[in-house]
Design a protein around this motif. Structure first.
Motif, PDB file in Angstrom:
ATOM      1  N   ALA A 188       4.720  -1.530   2.935  1.00 47.99           N
ATOM      2  CA  ALA A 188       4.185   0.221   2.224  1.00 47.99           C
ATOM      3  C   ALA A 188       5.201   0.315   0.627  1.00 47.99           C
ATOM      4  O   ALA A 188       6.334  -0.236   0.610  1.00 47.99           O
ATOM      5  CB  ALA A 188       5.329   0.965   3.732  1.00 47.99           C
ATOM      6  N   ILE A 189       5.079   0.639   0.387  1.00 51.06           N
ATOM      7  CA  ILE A 189       5.003   1.156  -0.368  1.00 51.06           C
ATOM      8  C   ILE A 189       5.506   2.974  -1.137  1.00 51.06           C
ATOM      9  O   ILE A 189       4.639   3.710  -0.408  1.00 51.06           O
ATOM     10  CB  ILE A 189       4.101   1.688  -1.981  1.00 51.06           C
ATOM     11  N   GLN A 190       6.638   3.555  -1.274  1.00 54.08           N
ATOM     12  CA  GLN A 190       7.222   5.205  -1.129  1.00 54.08           C
ATOM     13  C   GLN A 190       7.303   4.919  -2.454  1.00 54.08           C
ATOM     14  O   GLN A 190       8.840   4.459  -2.355  1.00 54.08           O
ATOM     15  CB  GLN A 190       8.266   5.971  -0.038  1.00 54.08           C
ATOM     16  N   ILE A 191       7.202   6.098  -3.597  1.00 54.37           N
ATOM     17  CA  ILE A 191       7.787   6.670  -4.054  1.00 54.37           C
ATOM     18  C   ILE A 191       7.897   8.061  -4.557  1.00 54.37           C
ATOM     19  O   ILE A 191       6.872   8.648  -4.478  1.00 54.37           O
ATOM     20  CB  ILE A 191       6.693   6.097  -5.535  1.00 54.37           C
ATOM     21  N   ALA A 192       9.019   8.183  -4.636  1.00 52.46           N
ATOM     22  CA  ALA A 192       9.365  10.001  -4.199  1.00 52.46           C
ATOM     23  C   ALA A 192      10.809  10.473  -4.355  1.00 52.46           C
ATOM     24  O   ALA A 192      11.539   9.090  -3.863  1.00 52.46           O
ATOM     25  CB  ALA A 192       8.909  10.116  -2.751  1.00 52.46           C
ATOM     26  N   PRO A 193      10.820  12.227  -5.007  1.00 51.74           N
ATOM     27  CA  PRO A 193      12.916  12.214  -4.285  1.00 51.74           C
ATOM     28  C   PRO A 193      12.569  12.530  -3.516  1.00 51.74           C
ATOM     29  O   PRO A 193      11.944  12.388  -2.435  1.00 51.74           O
ATOM     30  CB  PRO A 193      11.922  13.924  -5.069  1.00 51.74           C
ATOM     31  N   VAL A 194      14.490  12.449  -3.485  1.00 49.80           N
ATOM     32  CA  VAL A 194      15.363  11.921  -2.376  1.00 49.80           C
ATOM     33  C   VAL A 194      16.342  13.016  -2.917  1.00 49.80           C
ATOM     34  O   VAL A 194      16.783  12.977  -4.163  1.00 49.80           O
ATOM     35  CB  VAL A 194      15.629  10.899  -1.337  1.00 49.80           C
ATOM     36  N   TRP A 195      16.945  13.912  -1.774  1.00 50.71           N
ATOM     37  CA  TRP A 195      18.237  14.879  -2.030  1.00 50.71           C
ATOM     38  C   TRP A 195      19.661  14.646  -1.190  1.00 50.71           C
ATOM     39  O   TRP A 195      19.319  14.006  -0.247  1.00 50.71           O
ATOM     40  CB  TRP A 195      18.002  16.250  -2.146  1.00 50.71           C
ATOM     41  N   ARG A 196      20.261  14.420  -1.715  1.00 53.40           N
ATOM     42  CA  ARG A 196      21.354  14.260  -1.142  1.00 53.40           C
ATOM     43  C   ARG A 196      22.543  15.467  -1.609  1.00 53.40           C
ATOM     44  O   ARG A 196      22.577  15.689  -2.754  1.00 53.40           O
ATOM     45  CB  ARG A 196      21.793  12.946  -1.835  1.00 53.40           C
ATOM     46  N   ALA A 197      23.123  16.284  -0.992  1.00 50.98           N
ATOM     47  CA  ALA A 197      24.357  16.605  -1.459  1.00 50.98           C
ATOM     48  C   ALA A 197      25.841  15.935  -2.258  1.00 50.98           C
ATOM     49  O   ALA A 197      26.686  16.478  -1.532  1.00 50.98           O
ATOM     50  CB  ALA A 197      24.817  17.452  -0.121  1.00 50.98           C
TER      51      ALA A 197
ATOM     52  N   ASP B 179       0.838  -1.090  -0.006  1.00 54.07           N
ATOM     53  CA  ASP B 179       0.298   0.004   0.524  1.00 54.07           C
ATOM     54  C   ASP B 179       0.549   1.063  -0.153  1.00 54.07           C
ATOM     55  O   ASP B 179       2.073   1.461   0.775  1.00 54.07           O
ATOM     56  CB  ASP B 179      -0.836   0.212   1.376  1.00 54.07           C
ATOM     57  N   GLU B 180       0.271   2.537  -0.685  1.00 60.32           N
ATOM     58  CA  GLU B 180       1.558   3.047  -1.151  1.00 60.32           C
ATOM     59  C   GLU B 180       0.741   4.511   0.055  1.00 60.32           C
ATOM     60  O   GLU B 180       0.074   4.828   0.697  1.00 60.32           O
ATOM     61  CB  GLU B 180       1.063   3.795  -2.668  1.00 60.32           C
ATOM     62  N   ILE B 181       2.532   5.149   1.029  1.00 61.33           N
ATOM     63  CA  ILE B 181       2.040   6.204   1.339  1.00 61.33           C
ATOM     64  C   ILE B 181       2.700   7.387   1.023  1.00 61.33           C
ATOM     65  O   ILE B 181       3.505   6.928  -0.244  1.00 61.33           O
ATOM     66  CB  ILE B 181       2.271   5.519   3.097  1.00 61.33           C
ATOM     67  N   GLU B 182       2.194   8.291   2.155  1.00 56.93           N
ATOM     68  CA  GLU B 182       3.253   9.392   1.819  1.00 56.93           C
ATOM     69  C   GLU B 182       3.936  10.300   3.007  1.00 56.93           C
ATOM     70  O   GLU B 182       3.138  10.638   3.842  1.00 56.93           O
ATOM     71  CB  GLU B 182       2.525  10.732   0.703  1.00 56.93           C
ATOM     72  N   THR B 183       4.841  10.313   2.578  1.00 55.90           N
ATOM     73  CA  THR B 183       6.154  11.433   4.218  1.00 55.90           C
ATOM     74  C   THR B 183       6.138  12.699   3.696  1.00 55.90           C
ATOM     75  O   THR B 183       6.237  12.676   1.854  1.00 55.90           O
ATOM     76  CB  THR B 183       6.213  10.698   4.708  1.00 55.90           C
ATOM     77  N   PRO B 184       6.228  13.416   4.122  1.00 57.31           N
ATOM     78  CA  PRO B 184       6.951  14.671   4.221  1.00 57.31           C
ATOM     79  C   PRO B 184       8.164  15.117   3.871  1.00 57.31           C
ATOM     80  O   PRO B 184       9.052  14.364   3.970  1.00 57.31           O
ATOM     81  CB  PRO B 184       6.923  16.046   5.456  1.00 57.31           C
ATOM     82  N   VAL B 185       8.822  16.401   2.261  1.00 56.91           N
ATOM     83  CA  VAL B 185      10.110  16.202   2.541  1.00 56.91           C
ATOM     84  C   VAL B 185      11.003  16.319   3.005  1.00 56.91           C
ATOM     85  O   VAL B 185      12.361  16.690   2.843  1.00 56.91           O
ATOM     86  CB  VAL B 185      10.009  16.902   0.859  1.00 56.91           C
ATOM     87  N   MET B 186      10.489  16.894   3.863  1.00 62.81           N
ATOM     88  CA  MET B 186      11.333  17.040   5.741  1.00 62.81           C
ATOM     89  C   MET B 186      10.753  16.167   6.197  1.00 62.81           C
ATOM     90  O   MET B 186      10.063  16.374   7.193  1.00 62.81           O
ATOM     91  CB  MET B 186      11.153  18.713   5.473  1.00 62.81           C
ATOM     92  N   GLU B 187      12.236  16.043   7.255  1.00 59.04           N
ATOM     93  CA  GLU B 187      12.102  15.677   8.753  1.00 59.04           C
ATOM     94  C   GLU B 187      12.842  16.546   9.660  1.00 59.04           C
ATOM     95  O   GLU B 187      13.889  17.520   8.918  1.00 59.04           O
ATOM     96  CB  GLU B 187      12.577  14.177   8.533  1.00 59.04           C
ATOM     97  N   GLU B 188      12.479  16.439  10.645  1.00 58.58           N
ATOM     98  CA  GLU B 188      13.616  17.381  12.011  1.00 58.58           C
ATOM     99  C   GLU B 188      15.032  16.788  11.874  1.00 58.58           C
ATOM    100  O   GLU B 188      15.562  16.120  11.532  1.00 58.58           O
ATOM    101  CB  GLU B 188      13.162  17.222  13.181  1.00 58.58           C
ATOM    102  N   TYR B 189      15.704  17.831  11.998  1.00 54.80           N
ATOM    103  CA  TYR B 189      17.098  17.424  11.995  1.00 54.80           C
ATOM    104  C   TYR B 189      18.022  16.714  12.629  1.00 54.80           C
ATOM    105  O   TYR B 189      18.549  15.562  12.088  1.00 54.80           O
ATOM    106  CB  TYR B 189      17.712  18.630  12.038  1.00 54.80           C
ATOM    107  N   ALA B 190      17.522  16.855  13.679  1.00 57.81           N
ATOM    108  CA  ALA B 190      18.230  15.938  14.650  1.00 57.81           C
ATOM    109  C   ALA B 190      17.594  14.646  14.467  1.00 57.81           C
ATOM    110  O   ALA B 190      18.419  13.377  14.445  1.00 57.81           O
ATOM    111  CB  ALA B 190      17.314  16.017  15.908  1.00 57.81           C
ATOM    112  N   ARG B 191      16.417  14.443  14.050  1.00 61.96           N
ATOM    113  CA  ARG B 191      15.444  12.568  13.200  1.00 61.96           C
ATOM    114  C   ARG B 191      17.211  12.098  12.326  1.00 61.96           C
ATOM    115  O   ARG B 191      17.189  11.012  12.329  1.00 61.96           O
ATOM    116  CB  ARG B 191      14.342  12.836  13.265  1.00 61.96           C
ATOM    117  N   LEU B 192      17.421  13.306  11.040  1.00 63.14           N
ATOM    118  CA  LEU B 192      17.917  12.874  10.297  1.00 63.14           C
ATOM    119  C   LEU B 192      19.279  12.320  10.128  1.00 63.14           C
ATOM    120  O   LEU B 192      20.231  12.353   9.545  1.00 63.14           O
ATOM    121  CB  LEU B 192      17.777  13.844   8.850  1.00 63.14           C
ATOM    122  N   HIS B 193      20.118  12.856  11.451  1.00 60.13           N
ATOM    123  CA  HIS B 193      21.287  13.137  11.933  1.00 60.13           C
ATOM    124  C   HIS B 193      21.387  11.669  13.605  1.00 60.13           C
ATOM    125  O   HIS B 193      22.176  12.381  14.676  1.00 60.13           O
ATOM    126  CB  HIS B 193      21.443  14.484  12.077  1.00 60.13           C
ATOM    127  N   ALA B 194      20.539  11.039  13.641  1.00 62.58           N
ATOM    128  CA  ALA B 194      20.346  10.468  14.566  1.00 62.58           C
ATOM    129  C   ALA B 194      21.518   9.247  14.705  1.00 62.58           C
ATOM    130  O   ALA B 194      21.540   8.665  16.084  1.00 62.58           O
ATOM    131  CB  ALA B 194      18.969  10.072  15.298  1.00 62.58           C
TER     132      ALA B 194
END
Length: 427
Positions: A116-125, A38-53
């Motif tokens: 879960a299905i997630q089909i979405a863009p992601v960003w990396r430097a 089943d497809e879901i959708e999440t925000p393109v942004m997450e909290e800094y602390a979560r992304l750097h945990a």
């Protein structure tokens, strides 16, 4: 004047390419759904602390961070020695960390075993280069709540089925288990503290070869007897029959005494995949040196390979410890991600046009009301329609329309009834 180019490492997608990408995405989405996800959708942004945990591996270093709103110059100067204090959000660098947060937030509303299905863009430097972008699409399927090999088998079968549907037949999956890797390093004598660095070096085996890996381990001053034992094992590997995916083949590619729990898990996985693809060779290859760099993997890991290319087309693994970071209790989870940007370049572009797509070429004097009436009549019949004013170079106009996915054209003159349009093929 500011540049009109997109940001470095990002792309504009022209209509014909966008159409092809959407066609491939439709196939991927449909096959995933056919397998019960089943497809879901999440925000393109997450909290800094979560992304750097500490659960995103090296990708955390590549995150695009978002500066806090409303900071004045004094606050910025005060944070000069701690840039992290300037940010509170960041663009997601993958879809796994957001999924873990999503499940922890909505667990009570989801089934016990959640697919879960997630089909979405992601960003990396990233450092931009051919085939490597700073914004790219990920196509993930994950199973949360199932600790058995059935979960891995479902992911592998769904992913192979998806490639078959895209006419990329002949794919295989390289498989290993992080527990087997750790056990192997223990059996050679590497200490617990040096194992992460040893794994980084082993991950270079395909690029630098056995001699290069051994040389780097010695340059890192890894435990000398352990390196000696590993070198002997590497040389032995050339004499091992790697065919098949049974108990004997897997044990034959590991040092003696491999734990039964790990081998049995892999064997049952192979049997499950084989049962789903009767009459075909089991497309699984055990690779005791497959590492995958993400530190959050806890068990089975895999990569998708295709004979047409030398690089992997996707991968994933089991990450049983991640969701527990949010819930305070362990929840089994495993995921598989298809590398969309790599796959879309391999898919045949034929049949990317719409079956019913028409260009209406009209003279300048045709009233707008008549144009829209003719267009609406075709649209009501399920036809895709584009209006184009006649140009001197009609051939060029029609060629461009064909490249954009249109298959037929008609000419419309002032006073002409919509039902008298004469549709002709563009090629």
């Amino acid at each position: 004047m500011p540049s009109v180019n997109p940001p470095r490492g990002m792309r504009d997608i022209l209509p014909a390419e966008k159409s092809r990408r959407e066609r491939v995405l439709t196939v991927i989405r449909d096959r995933y759904r056919a397998h019960g996800f089943d497809e879901i959708e999440t925000p393109v942004m997450e909290e800094y602390a979560r992304l750097h945990a500490g659960i995103g591996g090296d990708n955390e270093k590549l995150a695009f961070n978002v500066m806090k709103r409303g900071l004045d110059a004094e606050a910025i100067r005060a944070a000069a020695d701690s840039p992290a204090s300037l940010t509170d959000l960041g663009l997601r660098y993958d879809l796994t960390v957001p999924l873990a947060r999503y499940y922890a937030s909505h667990r009570a509303e989801l089934p016990t075993v959640f697919r879960a299905i997630q089909i979405a863009p992601v960003w990396r430097a990233e450092r931009p280069q051919k085939g490597r972008y700073r914004q790219f699409m990920q196509c993930d399927i994950d199973i949360i709540g199932d600790a058995s090999s059935r979960a891995e088998a479902e992911l592998i079968v769904a992913s192979l089925d998806t490639l078959d549907a895209l006419e990329l037949t002949g794919a295989s999956v390289r498989i290993n288990d992080r527990r087997a890797l750790i056990w192997m390093l223990e059996s050679f004598g590497f200490s617990e503290t040096e194992r992460p660095g040893v794994l980084i070096t082993i991950d270079k085996l395909d690029k630098v070869g056995a001699d290069g890996v051994v040389a780097e381990l010695r340059s890192r001053e890894a435990t000398a007897p352990a390196v000696d034992a590993f070198e002997i094992f590497l040389n032995r590997e050339h004499a091992v029959d790697g065919g098949g995916f049974g108990d004997q083949q897997i044990r034959g590619m590991l040092p003696p005494g491999a734990p039964d729990e790990i081998v049995d898990h892999l064997v049952s996985l192979g049997a499950a995949v084989a049962s789903a693809r009767p009459g075909a060779d089991v497309p699984l290859v055990f690779d005791p040196f497959l590492v995958r760099g993400m530190g959050y993997y806890t068990g089975t890991i895999f990569e998708l390979a295709h004979p047409s290319v030398t690089y992997s087309l996707g991968g994933g693994g089991r990450y049983d410890g991640m969701i527990g970071r949010f819930l305070g209790q362990e929840v089994p989870a495993v995921g598989f991600s298809i590398g969309f940007e790599r796959i879309v370049d391999l898919v045949d572009s034929q049949d990317s046009t719409d079956a019913l797509a028409v260009v209406i070429v009209h003279d300048r004097d045709v009233p707008t009301a008549e144009l829209l009436a003719a267009k609406s009549a075709l649209v009501a019949d399920g036809v895709r329609v584009r209006l184009e004013q006649r140009t001197k170079n009609l051939k060029g106009l029609l060629e461009r329309a064909a490249s954009d996915g249109y298959r037929q054209f008609a000419t419309l003159q002032a006073g002409q009834a919509p039902d008298t349009l004469d549709l002709k093929p563009l090629s």
